[in-house]
Design an enzyme around this catalytic site. Structure first.
Site, mmCIF file in Angstrom:
data_model
loop_
_atom_site.group_PDB
_atom_site.id
_atom_site.type_symbol
_atom_site.label_atom_id
_atom_site.label_comp_id
_atom_site.label_asym_id
_atom_site.label_seq_id
_atom_site.Cartn_x
_atom_site.Cartn_y
_atom_site.Cartn_z
ATOM 1 N N ASP A 193 0.821 -1.214 0.000
ATOM 2 C CA ASP A 193 0.000 0.000 0.000
ATOM 3 C C ASP A 193 0.857 1.268 0.000
ATOM 4 O OD1 ASP A 193 -2.557 -0.766 -0.291
ATOM 5 O OD2 ASP A 193 -3.219 -0.340 1.755
ATOM 6 N N ASP B 133 3.059 -9.143 9.342
ATOM 7 C CA ASP B 133 3.360 -7.738 9.097
ATOM 8 C C ASP B 133 4.762 -7.599 8.523
ATOM 9 O OD1 ASP B 133 0.896 -6.920 9.898
ATOM 10 O OD2 ASP B 133 1.513 -6.176 11.865
ATOM 11 N N ASP C 206 7.524 -6.283 9.364
ATOM 12 C CA ASP C 206 8.737 -6.448 10.175
ATOM 13 C C ASP C 206 8.843 -7.823 10.800
ATOM 14 O OD1 ASP C 206 6.480 -5.603 11.707
ATOM 15 O OD2 ASP C 206 7.782 -5.349 13.439
ATOM 16 N N ASP D 184 -7.993 -6.618 13.528
ATOM 17 C CA ASP D 184 -7.654 -7.947 14.036
ATOM 18 C C ASP D 184 -8.564 -8.346 15.189
ATOM 19 O OD1 ASP D 184 -6.662 -5.965 15.661
ATOM 20 O OD2 ASP D 184 -4.569 -6.580 15.509
#
Length: 628
Positions: free
Chosen positions: A206, A265, A267, A359
Site C-alpha cells: 500500500d 506484518d 517487520d 484484528d
C-alpha cells in the site's frame, strides 16, 4: 482511638505548651507542635487576630489541616455571617477552606473510593490470570496437534513424508512505505518449509512512495526468478488501511483454492518451520478458526523504552493470551503471526474497515459464531519494537482507541449472539470493560489526578497501600514472565502510569467518536534485523536460504553501506519533541510532591516526586530514540 476533636486550645492552661498529636491515619508520623492560641487562628470572628494571616503556611508545616475531616466547620466558622475584622487574605482563605471542605473534598473522596474499587477488581483479575499461568506451567498444559508433518526438502525437493497433510496455504504480507524491513520479511516468508505448489505468497503493498514501490516490486521479481510462488499487489485506492488491503487481497479469484491464510506484518520474520508447527493444529479439528503464535523481539534491549515494552508484551503473551487460549479458547488476534481458516473468516463477515483494530474485530465476530482459537506460546515469530516514544505513542493510541470503537459497535451483536451467558459476560465485562476501558481510566484518574489533588485538598485521602503496596505487587506479577527485567520494575511502574495519559485519551476518543479516533499511523520501523542478518545466515547455513545466491551478496553489502550512510545523515536531523500534556502533569505532580513534603507524607512524597520526574522525561522526549 477516637479522632481528635481539635478543641484542646479552648483550655487556658494548655496555651503555648508542647503537646504530642498522634495522627490516626498511618500516613502521618507523630508530630510535636506548639498548641495554637486563640490569637494564632481565625476560627471565630471575635477571637481572631491579624496573626491569622499566613495560616496556611503555618498549617503546612504543622499539619493541622490534615485533621479537618473531623472539624465541625459550620460550628467554628459561624457561617454564613462571614463578619471578618481582618484583611482580605483571612476572608479569602476562610472561604477557600469552607469550599474545600463542603464542596470539593466529598466528590473527590467519592471518586477516589470508586477508583480504588476498580483498582482492586482489576488487581484481582490480574492475580487470577497469573494463577492460571502458574497452573498451566505446573501441569505442563499445551495445545497438542493431532498429526505430525515432516517436509523432506533436501531429498525430494518438496515431497512429503509421514503424512500428506499439506493443505493449500495463502501467505499475506501487508506493508505500507516500510522500506526498512521489506527485504527481511519477504526473504523469511519465501524460505518457509512448505511445498511450493501448496503455498502462494501475496505481497500487499500500500506504499504511496514510488521509490518504495519499485524496491518492493524488484524484490518480489528476484524471488520469482528463484522459484518462489510469490505475487506483488498494489492498490490504487488505499481505503480502509490494513483491513482494506487484506479485504482487497481476499477478493482475488484464486483465493477459493486455498484453505488457510497466514498474515505477517512487514517487520515479522517467521522461522522456516512456522507452518509445520501451526497448521497441524487444524487437522481433524474443524472448530479451530485461528492458531496464533507469540512474538519475540530482535531489539528488546535497544533502549529503556524497548525494555519496558518487552515487559508489557511478555505478560500479554505469556499470561493473558496463553490463559485465555487454554481455558476459554478465545483471545484477541494480534494482527500478525497467525493462521486463519478462510472458511471462518468468510462466515464471520471477512475484514471490515469500521475500526482501527481489524484484528480484534474479526476475532470477536468469529468467537460470536462459535469458532475456537489456539495460542502457541512455544512458537515464536521475530519482530521489532518501536524505538521512539513518538512511534510507540501512536501505536498505543490506535491499540486503545480501536477497542472502544469496536465495543460500541459490537455490544448489540454480543447480546443477541447464541453463545453462552458466561462467554457473553467474559467478553463484555472482562475482555472489553475491565481490560480495555477500566484499566486506562483508573490508572490515569487515580494516580495522575486524584493523588496529587489530595495534597491540595487534604480532606480527601488515599491510603498508602493504594499508592505503594498494591501497585508494587501488580508490577511484580507483570514482570514475572520477563525475569531478566527485574532491575526495571520501578521504571516500569512509573512509565505505565505515564502512558495512562495517552491510553486514557485514546479510550475517550474511541468511545465518543472524537477527532483522533480513526487516526492510523504506520509504526516506524528501524530495520534492526535486515540484510546483514541474511548475509550471516547464508554464511552459516546456505542451503536453507534458497534464492539468495553469492552474486547477490555484493549488492546486499552495497545496500547495507548505503543504509548505514542514510542512518548517519538521519541522526543529524533528529530532535526532541515536546509533549505538553505530559509536561503539564509533571508540573502538577512535582508541585504536589513539594506540598506532600511540607506535610511529612513519606510514601506519597516519593511516589509523586518520581512520577513527576517520569512525566517530565517523557514530556521532554528523553526516553527512547528521537524522531526526525
Amino acid at each position: 482511638m477516637a479522632p481528635p476533636t481539635f478543641q484542646w486550645w479552648e483550655k487556658e492552661s494548655h496555651r503555648g505548651t508542647p503537646v504530642i498529636v498522634k495522627m490516626e491515619n498511618p500516613n502521618y508520623s507523630m508530630v510535636e507542635i506548639e498548641g495554637p492560641s486563640e490569637e494564632d487562628v481565625f476560627l471565630t470572628p471575635n477571637n481572631r487576630n491579624a496573626k491569622g494571616r499566613g495560616f496556611e503556611i503555618a498549617a503546612y508545616f504543622n499539619g493541622w489541616q490534615f485533621e479537618s475531616p473531623y472539624l465541625n466547620f459550620q460550628q467554628h466558622f459561624h457561617l454564613p455571617s462571614f463578619e471578618f475584622e481582618g484583611g482580605l487574605f483571612d476572608f479569602v482563605y476562610s472561604r477557600w477552606v469552607f469550599v474545600r471542605v463542603e464542596y470539593l473534598a466529598p466528590p473527590l473522596q467519592f471518586l477516589a473510593n470508586a477508583c480504588i474499587v476498580l483498582f482492586l477488581i482489576q488487581s484481582v483479575d490480574r492475580l487470577v490470570l497469573c494463577l492460571g499461568c502458574f497452573w498451566i506451567k505446573f501441569k505442563k498444559i499445551k495445545p497438542i496437534p493431532k498429526g505430525e508433518i515432516v517436509l523432506d526438502v533436501e531429498s525430494s525437493g518438496g515431497s512429503t513424508d509421514k503424512t500428506d497433510y499439506f493443505p493449500m496455504v495463502l501467505v499475506q504480507i501487508p506493508m505500507c512505505n516500510e522500506k526498512e524491513v521489506y527485504q527481511q520479511s519477504i526473504g523469511a516468508v519465501c524460505n518457509l518449509d512448505w511445498p511450493k505448489s501448496n503455498m502462494l505468497i501475496q505481497v500487499l503493498d500500500d506504499s504511496d512512495d514510488p521509490i518504495t514501490q519499485l524496491l518492493i516490486k524488484e524484490e518480489v521479481q528476484k524471488w520469482q526468478q528463484e522459484g518462489a510462488h510469490i505475487v506483488y499487489r498494489h492498490r490504487v485506492l488505499r481505503d480502509g488501511y490494513k483491513a482494506g488491503n487484506l479485504k482487497s487481497a481476499m477478493n482475488c479469484s484464486y483465493v477459493k483454492d486455498y484453505e488457510f491464510v497466514v498474515i505477517f506484518d512487514a517487520d515479522f520474520q517467521p522461522n522456516p518451520d512456522f507452518l509445520m508447527k501451526t497448521v497441524p493444529h487444524f487437522k481433524d479439528n474443524d472448530e479451530i478458526a485461528l492458531v496464533q503464535a507469540r512474538w519475540s523481539f530482535v531489539n528488546k534491549d535497544e533502549n529503556l523504552l524497548t525494555r519496558l515494552q518487552y515487559i508489557n508484551l511478555s505478560f500479554h503473551f505469556e499470561v493473558e493470551q496463553q490463559v485465555n487460549g487454554i481455558f476459554l479458547n478465545f483471545f484477541g488476534f494480534n494482527g500478525t503471526a497467525g493462521v486463519w481458516r478462510i472458511k471462518a473468516l468468510e462466515e464471520s463477515g471477512g475484514w471490515l474497515e469500521r475500526t482501527t483494530v481489524e484484528d480484534m474485530d474479526i476475532a470477536v465476530r468469529a468467537h460470536l459464531h462459535g469458532w475456537k482459537f489456539v495460542f502457541l506460546n512455544d512458537v515464536e515469530c521475530q519482530c521489532e519494537l518501536p524505538e521512539s516514544y513518538e512511534a510507540y505513542r501512536k501505536q498505543q493510541h490506535r491499540w486503545h482507541s480501536g477497542p472502544m470503537q469496536l465495543f460500541r459497535l459490537c455490544l448489540p451483536d454480543i447480546i443477541r449472539s447464541k453463545i453462552s451467558v458466561g462467554k457473553k459476560a467474559n467478553m463484555i465485562f472482562l475482555f472489553f470493560l475491565l481490560r480495555k476501558l477500566i484499566l486506562p481510566f483508573y490508572s490515569f484518574t487515580l494516580f495522575c489526578i486524584i493523588l496529587p489533588m489530595t495534597m491540595f485538598i487534604p480532606e480527601a485521602e488515599l491510603p498508602p497501600w493504594v499508592v505503594c503496596y498494591i501497585p508494587a505487587t501488580m508490577s511484580f506479577l507483570n514482570i514475572l514472565p520477563a525475569p531478566k527485567s527485574f532491575p526495571f520494575i520501578v521504571p516500569y511502574l512509573l512509565f505505565e502510569n505515564t502512558m495512562s495519559v495517552t491510553k486514557f485519551n485514546a479510550m475517550i476518543s474511541g468511545l465518543f467518536q472524537l477527532g483522533s479516533a480513526y487516526e492510523w499511523v504506520v509504526t516506524k520501523k528501524s530495520g534492526r534485523s535486515s540484510e546483514g542478518d541474511l548475509v550471516s545466515l547464508v554464511e552459516k547455513d546456505p542451503k536453507h536460504i534458497r534464492g539468495v545466491s553469492v552474486p547477490n551478496l555484493d549488492e546486499m553489502e552495497k545496500e547495507e553501506i548505503r543504509q548505514k550512510q542514510q542512518r548517519v545523515s538521519e541522526k543529524k536531523k533528529k530532535h526532541n519533541r515536546i509533549y505538553t500534556k505530559e509536561l503539564a502533569l509533571a508540573f502538577l505532580l512535582l508541585t504536589a510532591s513539594a506540598r506532600s513534603l511540607l506535610s511529612a507524607q513519606g510514601i506519597h512524597f516519593y511516589f509523586l516526586l518520581f512520577q513527576g520526574i517520569s512525566f517530565l522525561m517523557v514530556g521532554l522526549d528523553l526516553i527512547g530514540e528521537q524522531v526526525e
